[in-house]
Enzyme design. Structure first.
Site, PDB file in Angstrom:
ATOM      1  N   TYR A   1       0.848  -1.193   0.000  1.00  0.00           N
ATOM      2  CA  TYR A   1       0.000   0.000   0.000  1.00  0.00           C
ATOM      3  C   TYR A   1       0.882   1.241   0.000  1.00  0.00           C
ATOM      4  O   TYR A   1       1.811   1.357   0.798  1.00  0.00           O
ATOM      5  CB  TYR A   1      -0.892  -0.004   1.244  1.00  0.00           C
ATOM      6  CG  TYR A   1      -1.743   1.219   1.402  1.00  0.00           C
ATOM      7  CD1 TYR A   1      -2.821   1.456   0.556  1.00  0.00           C
ATOM      8  CD2 TYR A   1      -1.490   2.135   2.422  1.00  0.00           C
ATOM      9  CE1 TYR A   1      -3.623   2.581   0.710  1.00  0.00           C
ATOM     10  CE2 TYR A   1      -2.283   3.266   2.593  1.00  0.00           C
ATOM     11  CZ  TYR A   1      -3.349   3.479   1.738  1.00  0.00           C
ATOM     12  OH  TYR A   1      -4.137   4.600   1.887  1.00  0.00           O
TER      13      TYR A   1
ATOM     14  N   ASP B   1       9.374   2.680  -0.629  1.00  0.00           N
ATOM     15  CA  ASP B   1       8.390   3.295   0.245  1.00  0.00           C
ATOM     16  C   ASP B   1       8.694   2.820   1.663  1.00  0.00           C
ATOM     17  O   ASP B   1       8.317   1.722   2.073  1.00  0.00           O
ATOM     18  CB  ASP B   1       6.989   2.873  -0.186  1.00  0.00           C
ATOM     19  CG  ASP B   1       5.897   3.434   0.720  1.00  0.00           C
ATOM     20  OD1 ASP B   1       6.231   3.994   1.789  1.00  0.00           O
ATOM     21  OD2 ASP B   1       4.711   3.305   0.370  1.00  0.00           O
TER      22      ASP B   1
ATOM     23  N   LYS C   1       5.187   9.714   8.832  1.00  0.00           N
ATOM     24  CA  LYS C   1       4.949  10.528  10.026  1.00  0.00           C
ATOM     25  C   LYS C   1       5.978  10.367  11.140  1.00  0.00           C
ATOM     26  O   LYS C   1       6.044  11.211  12.028  1.00  0.00           O
ATOM     27  CB  LYS C   1       3.544  10.236  10.547  1.00  0.00           C
ATOM     28  CG  LYS C   1       2.446  10.790   9.637  1.00  0.00           C
ATOM     29  CD  LYS C   1       1.085  10.239   9.968  1.00  0.00           C
ATOM     30  CE  LYS C   1       0.890   8.828   9.454  1.00  0.00           C
ATOM     31  NZ  LYS C   1       0.892   8.728   7.971  1.00  0.00           N
TER      32      LYS C   1
END
Length: 421
Positions: free
Chosen positions: A144, A239, A267
């Protein structure tokens, strides 16, 4: 365990928020439960609106690897707030945090801050296409990369098949240049490249997938991807929104000694505030506006609160003593967990990341994960939740161990787990 207040709050939220939530996995739909509403978090625990205490292994999806409410982050945020909330212009900490992050990732000469992992991957894809002058992107089933249109693609019926979108509202014209194939199958990668000669801009993947549960790359798999992309003139995009700074200060690329062309982070580099970033080689990054023709922008990108929090978080995280603490906690818990797993389960783990799969075989790709016993996972999840243990609420997700998940904190978790039949 009484959860009346959480149930009431959820019913109220359903009236004004789609599904009662602002991110689908929070709804507990896969679990068949009403979600809990958190009142406060600290260290390895949080307290819900009903006053129930939970040991947290989700940690805001791995953000709080130092534990909730870490003093250095709180102090940095308070000092930053005294100076203002958002400027809409430059601040000194942008360059400071950029320099700190790049020092941990040798593949990054330059970095651009954004506001989420979705923005980071979306922008990296655009940059890769601008750099290579090609259109096709290869991704992997179960990896994802946020909810941008071009990456919401599931597998087609064959390696040359352009895939169908995995969400309504995504036009075919947007996803026609995205091909999704199984993870850990290097022969299929070679076949896709052979069938799309000089058309593939980039390969994007989670080097350690964590959005289908933690999946470990086969020996040599990542090395082969690096070799193939270099031979074919395509970019390799890691990623590391999940693996970055968790499995090592330099992420999976440090762990496996592989340098991608572009890296996406999330984050954790903002100490829990909404932050993302993408970075890579200078010759690629210099194509971004205002220097080059690839446009990307964001009013709140590099905002002073997130930059201050990120500096405090990463500065603390990369200290040898912090890394040693996380490693010791992880080793201890994984050892105890391995010795006390429920029947007919397997454990995938690397560093502080782990997933318990309700399967007799260790999953190596998305198809393997889909064969797991999801009903058994639901039973286990409900049992652990009732015991005061908060795990990531999906069989498709990773769990995390932090610097504060010491023996005193996790000892009871193992004892409760032994009671699950």
């Amino acid at each position: 365990m009484n959860r009346d207040i959480s149930t009431k709050l959820f019913k109220q939220a359903e009236q004004i928020l789609p599904g009662g939530v602002n991110s689908p996995v929070r709804s507990f739909k896969d679990i068949g439960e009403t979600p809990i509403f958190i009142e406060k978090a600290d260290g390895a625990e949080f307290i819900d609106a009903d006053g129930n205490n939970f040991i947290d292994f989700c940690l805001s999806w791995g953000v709080h690897i130092l534990g909730h409410n870490h003093p250095s982050i709180i102090e940095a945020v308070k000092k930053a707030l005294d100076k203002g909330i958002s400027y809409g212009t430059c601040c000194e900490n942008e360059a400071k945090l950029a320099d700190l992050v790049c020092s941990c990732y040798p593949s990054m000469d330059k970095i651009r801050f954004v506001n989420s992992g979705t923005e980071a991957t979306m922008s990296a894809i655009r940059l890769a296409r601008g750099y290579t002058k090609r259109d096709i992107i290869i991704k992997f089933d179960g990896c994802y990369h946020g909810h941008s249109d071009s990456l919401l693609v599931s597998a087609g019926s064959g390696v040359t098949q352009i895939n169908e979108a995995s969400s309504e509202g995504v036009p075919y014209d947007i996803i026609k240049n995205t091909i999704s194939i199984p993870f850990n199958d290097i022969e299929m990668v070679k076949e896709v490249f052979a069938n799309n000669k000089d058309k593939i801009a980039a390969v994007i993947l989670e080097p350690i997938p964590a959005n289908m549960g933690v999946i470990i790359p086969k020996d040599g798999y990542l090395e082969s991807l690096r070799e193939i992309t270099q031979q074919e003139g395509s970019l390799l995009i890691f990623d590391e929104v999940i693996s970055g700074f968790r499995v090592a200060p330099g992420g999976a690329q440090k762990l496996y000694n592989i340098q991608p062309d572009l890296t996406c982070l999330g984050k954790i580099i903002g100490g829990g505030f909404p932050v993302g970033a993408f970075g890579g080689k200078a010759e690629i990054m210099n194509l971004l506006a205002p220097n080059g023709p690839v446009y990307q922008a964001g009013t709140l990108s590099g905002n002073p609160i997130a930059m201050a929090a990120g500096l405090a978080a990463i500065s603390t995280l990369i200290k040898p003593e912090t890394q040693q603490l996380i490693q010791e906690n992880s080793n201890h818990f994984i050892k105890q967990l391995t010795e006390n797993l429920p029947a007919e389960t397997t454990l995938n783990h690397i560093g502080p990341m782990f997933t318990i799969f309700f399967s007799k075989q260790q999953p190596q790709c998305f198809e393997d994960v889909k064969k797991c016993d999801f009903e058994r996972f639901r039973e286990f999840y409900k049992y652990m939740l009732e015991s005061g243990v908060y795990l990531s609420p999906s069989q498709y997700e990773a769990n995390f161990i932090s610097a504060v998940h010491d023996e005193d904190v996790v000892g009871g978790v193992i004892e409760w787990m032994k009671g699950f039949k």
